[in-house]
Write a protein that holds these residues in place. Structure first.
Motif, PDB file in Angstrom:
ATOM      1  N   SER A   1       9.846  44.341 -54.759  1.00 35.48           N
ATOM      2  CA  SER A   1       9.360  43.866 -56.090  1.00 35.48           C
ATOM      3  C   SER A   1       9.333  44.985 -57.238  1.00 35.48           C
ATOM      4  N   LEU A   2       8.744  46.207 -56.854  1.00 37.79           N
ATOM      5  CA  LEU A   2       8.680  47.187 -57.833  1.00 37.79           C
ATOM      6  C   LEU A   2      10.150  47.597 -58.118  1.00 37.79           C
ATOM      7  N   LEU A   3      11.077  47.877 -57.082  1.00 39.55           N
ATOM      8  CA  LEU A   3      12.506  48.240 -57.032  1.00 39.55           C
ATOM      9  C   LEU A   3      13.153  47.280 -58.333  1.00 39.55           C
ATOM     10  N   SER A   4      13.048  46.019 -57.917  1.00 42.59           N
ATOM     11  CA  SER A   4      13.411  44.958 -58.689  1.00 42.59           C
ATOM     12  C   SER A   4      13.018  44.824 -60.230  1.00 42.59           C
ATOM     13  N   TRP A   5      11.861  45.256 -60.569  1.00 39.48           N
ATOM     14  CA  TRP A   5      11.424  45.452 -61.962  1.00 39.48           C
ATOM     15  C   TRP A   5      12.021  46.548 -62.712  1.00 39.48           C
ATOM     16  N   ILE A   6      12.075  47.606 -62.008  1.00 37.72           N
ATOM     17  CA  ILE A   6      12.493  49.106 -62.200  1.00 37.72           C
ATOM     18  C   ILE A   6      14.196  48.834 -62.658  1.00 37.72           C
ATOM     19  N   ALA A   7      14.852  48.217 -61.816  1.00 42.01           N
ATOM     20  CA  ALA A   7      16.324  48.049 -62.008  1.00 42.01           C
ATOM     21  C   ALA A   7      16.430  47.109 -63.268  1.00 42.01           C
ATOM     22  N   VAL A   8      15.858  46.139 -63.615  1.00 46.09           N
ATOM     23  CA  VAL A   8      16.123  45.434 -64.672  1.00 46.09           C
ATOM     24  C   VAL A   8      15.518  46.117 -65.958  1.00 46.09           C
ATOM     25  N   SER A   9      14.691  47.007 -65.686  1.00 52.71           N
ATOM     26  CA  SER A   9      14.116  47.710 -67.048  1.00 52.71           C
ATOM     27  C   SER A   9      15.292  48.652 -67.170  1.00 52.71           C
ATOM     28  N   GLU A  10      16.071  49.127 -66.545  1.00 49.01           N
ATOM     29  CA  GLU A  10      17.020  49.949 -66.708  1.00 49.01           C
ATOM     30  C   GLU A  10      18.406  49.383 -66.956  1.00 49.01           C
ATOM     31  N   LYS A  11      18.413  48.003 -67.363  1.00 50.44           N
ATOM     32  CA  LYS A  11      19.606  47.182 -67.784  1.00 50.44           C
ATOM     33  C   LYS A  11      20.596  46.935 -66.723  1.00 50.44           C
ATOM     34  N   ASP A  12      19.857  47.147 -65.458  1.00 54.66           N
ATOM     35  CA  ASP A  12      20.507  46.791 -64.132  1.00 54.66           C
ATOM     36  C   ASP A  12      20.573  45.418 -63.792  1.00 54.66           C
ATOM     37  N   ARG A  13      21.411  44.924 -62.713  1.00 53.34           N
ATOM     38  CA  ARG A  13      21.409  43.610 -62.049  1.00 53.34           C
ATOM     39  C   ARG A  13      20.721  43.829 -60.690  1.00 53.34           C
ATOM     40  N   ILE A  14      19.880  43.103 -60.250  1.00 52.23           N
ATOM     41  CA  ILE A  14      19.110  43.162 -58.817  1.00 52.23           C
ATOM     42  C   ILE A  14      19.537  41.920 -57.929  1.00 52.23           C
ATOM     43  N   GLY A  15      19.909  42.220 -56.828  1.00 51.26           N
ATOM     44  CA  GLY A  15      20.064  41.171 -55.737  1.00 51.26           C
ATOM     45  C   GLY A  15      19.719  41.668 -54.393  1.00 51.26           C
ATOM     46  N   ALA A  16      19.400  40.750 -53.557  1.00 49.52           N
ATOM     47  CA  ALA A  16      18.910  41.152 -52.318  1.00 49.52           C
ATOM     48  C   ALA A  16      19.280  40.277 -51.082  1.00 49.52           C
ATOM     49  N   VAL A  17      19.285  40.747 -50.070  1.00 49.69           N
ATOM     50  CA  VAL A  17      19.461  40.051 -48.731  1.00 49.69           C
ATOM     51  C   VAL A  17      18.226  40.330 -47.931  1.00 49.69           C
ATOM     52  N   ILE A  18      17.560  39.240 -47.520  1.00 51.04           N
ATOM     53  CA  ILE A  18      16.350  38.991 -47.034  1.00 51.04           C
ATOM     54  C   ILE A  18      16.390  38.621 -45.325  1.00 51.04           C
ATOM     55  N   HIS A  19      15.870  39.560 -44.500  1.00 50.97           N
ATOM     56  CA  HIS A  19      16.146  39.287 -43.191  1.00 50.97           C
ATOM     57  C   HIS A  19      14.801  39.189 -42.455  1.00 50.97           C
ATOM     58  N   ASN A  20      14.459  37.771 -41.891  1.00 51.35           N
ATOM     59  CA  ASN A  20      13.284  37.754 -41.279  1.00 51.35           C
ATOM     60  C   ASN A  20      13.287  37.380 -39.661  1.00 51.35           C
ATOM     61  N   GLY A  21      14.553  37.429 -39.202  1.00 56.16           N
ATOM     62  CA  GLY A  21      14.786  37.491 -37.828  1.00 56.16           C
ATOM     63  C   GLY A  21      15.229  36.084 -37.312  1.00 56.16           C
ATOM     64  N   HIS A  22      15.121  35.221 -37.865  1.00 59.76           N
ATOM     65  CA  HIS A  22      15.418  33.815 -37.771  1.00 59.76           C
ATOM     66  C   HIS A  22      16.464  33.269 -39.064  1.00 59.76           C
ATOM     67  N   SER A  23      16.537  33.753 -40.109  1.00 61.14           N
ATOM     68  CA  SER A  23      17.276  33.428 -41.066  1.00 61.14           C
ATOM     69  C   SER A  23      17.715  34.537 -42.050  1.00 61.14           C
ATOM     70  N   LEU A  24      18.882  34.457 -42.804  1.00 64.36           N
ATOM     71  CA  LEU A  24      19.211  35.384 -43.753  1.00 64.36           C
ATOM     72  C   LEU A  24      19.185  34.512 -45.142  1.00 64.36           C
ATOM     73  N   ARG A  25      18.662  35.133 -46.289  1.00 65.14           N
ATOM     74  CA  ARG A  25      18.495  34.358 -47.410  1.00 65.14           C
ATOM     75  C   ARG A  25      18.955  35.601 -48.330  1.00 65.14           C
ATOM     76  N   ASP A  26      19.734  35.214 -49.306  1.00 64.91           N
ATOM     77  CA  ASP A  26      20.157  36.242 -50.308  1.00 64.91           C
ATOM     78  C   ASP A  26      20.078  35.668 -51.944  1.00 64.91           C
ATOM     79  N   THR A  27      19.927  36.627 -52.628  1.00 67.58           N
ATOM     80  CA  THR A  27      20.146  36.142 -54.091  1.00 67.58           C
ATOM     81  C   THR A  27      21.215  37.318 -54.770  1.00 67.58           C
ATOM     82  N   ARG A  28      21.834  36.815 -55.568  1.00 69.28           N
ATOM     83  CA  ARG A  28      23.179  37.510 -55.990  1.00 69.28           C
ATOM     84  C   ARG A  28      22.567  38.284 -56.842  1.00 69.28           C
ATOM     85  N   PRO A  29      23.262  39.566 -57.294  1.00 65.33           N
ATOM     86  CA  PRO A  29      22.715  40.384 -58.426  1.00 65.33           C
ATOM     87  C   PRO A  29      22.548  39.842 -59.765  1.00 65.33           C
TER      88      PRO A  29
END
Length: 317
Positions: free
Chosen positions: A124-152
């Motif tokens: 969460s902290l990295l995400s807010w830092i990224a957009v404060s620097e005018k960057d785009r933030i995305g993620a891949v989240i691995h919980n062992g049973h599924s992969l969820r993602d958000t595009r930048p």
């Protein structure tokens, strides 16, 4: 007497809630370059070695009154006999991608927070830092049973997408017995990240790396060809054999459960030895790929570690 740490606001250390992740929005400004950066802080450095946002060359045109004389293109001026100046445009926003591991080995914590909860706080902290620097933030989240993602995504929507996907993925772990999904591996997560990640991204892999294997080196090498990667290891002191408890306790991981006698020095030494072997593997992997490795403990509140990182060598316990 050892220092006792209080839980972060809105957190119970086990579950994830929206308020506990939203609180990092107001903290991002503390780690914006050029004054400092989150990475230099984790390394215990005062100065940031992060590359600042630069300017790309756009075109050359005739010099006009008020133009910066430092931008004069002397070659074109000499060739044409008329003063010309260079024009620059600001670099495009940078894609920042997070690989957040909250799988079974991350569902562990002996003192303050589960490792998965601390990983979510840092993401969460990295995400807010990224957009404060005018960057785009995305993620891949691995919980062992599924992969969820958000595009930048830029602006406030980017971190909110990451946070909401994290909350959904974390809740899914507790409902895993109700699903029939095949297990997803760390290698699957790296492959999905490689598919989703735009070239030229800054990548942070947040994990305890217990599921990383030697064969993952090839995929990491491919990712590193066109991107910058950072490893962020989340650990718990009990994994190192560090505990004040001297009784027998029933513990379990993703594969097995057992009664462990923590009053036995041999037991604690065995835990410490296993931890050192694991650390050697991670360090060798990171070193061979020239990937910086940072450390965060699940036993200390995130912000407290970052503030005191200069004296605590990255907040390791």
């Amino acid at each position: 007497m050892k220092e006792q740490h209080q839980l972060p606001r809105h957190s119970d250390g086990v579950n994830l809630t929206l308020p506990e992740l939203l609180q990092y929005k107001n903290q991002a400004i503390r780690w914006l370059p050029p004054a400092t950066s989150i990475w230099s802080q984790l390394n215990g450095q005062h100065r940031s070695n992060a590359k600042g946002r630069g300017m790309n060359f756009a075109e050359v045109r005739l010099y006009q009154a008020g133009d910066d004389i430092r931008a004069i293109d002397w070659r074109v001026t000499a060739r044409t006999g008329k003063p010309h100046t260079k024009l620059f445009s600001e670099e495009r926003e940078q894609p920042v991608m997070l690989l957040i591991d909250i799988s079974q080995s991350m569902q562990f914590g002996s003192k303050l927070l589960l490792k998965s909860v601390q990983a979510a706080h840092f993401a969460s902290l990295l995400s807010w830092i990224a957009v404060s620097e005018k960057d785009r933030i995305g993620a891949v989240i691995h919980n062992g049973h599924s992969l969820r993602d958000t595009r930048p995504t830029s602006r406030q929507q980017g971190p909110l997408n990451v946070i909401n996907t994290l909350l959904t993925s974390h809740r899914e772990i507790h409902n895993r017995n109700k699903t029939t999904q095949a297990e997803k591996t760390f290698s699957d997560a790296l492959s999905h990240l490689h598919y989703l990640c735009p070239k030229g991204s800054d990548i942070a892999v947040i994990s305890d790396f217990h599921s990383m294997r030697e064969q993952d080196k090839q995929r990491l090498s491919q990712l590193r060809q066109h991107n910058r990667i950072q490893f962020v290891q989340i650990s718990d002191p009990l994994e190192q054999g560090v505990t004040d408890y001297r009784g027998t306790e029933h513990v379990r991981d993703s594969r097995q459960s057992a009664w462990i006698d923590f009053s036995s020095a041999k037991t604690r030494e065995k835990l410490s030895h296993h931890h050192m072997q694991h650390q050697e593997f991670i360090r060798d992997m990171a070193r061979s790929l020239a990937i910086p490795l940072h450390h965060i403990s699940a036993a200390i509140p995130l912000l407290q570690q970052l503030v005191s990182a200069n004296s605590q060598n990255g907040g390791q316990v």
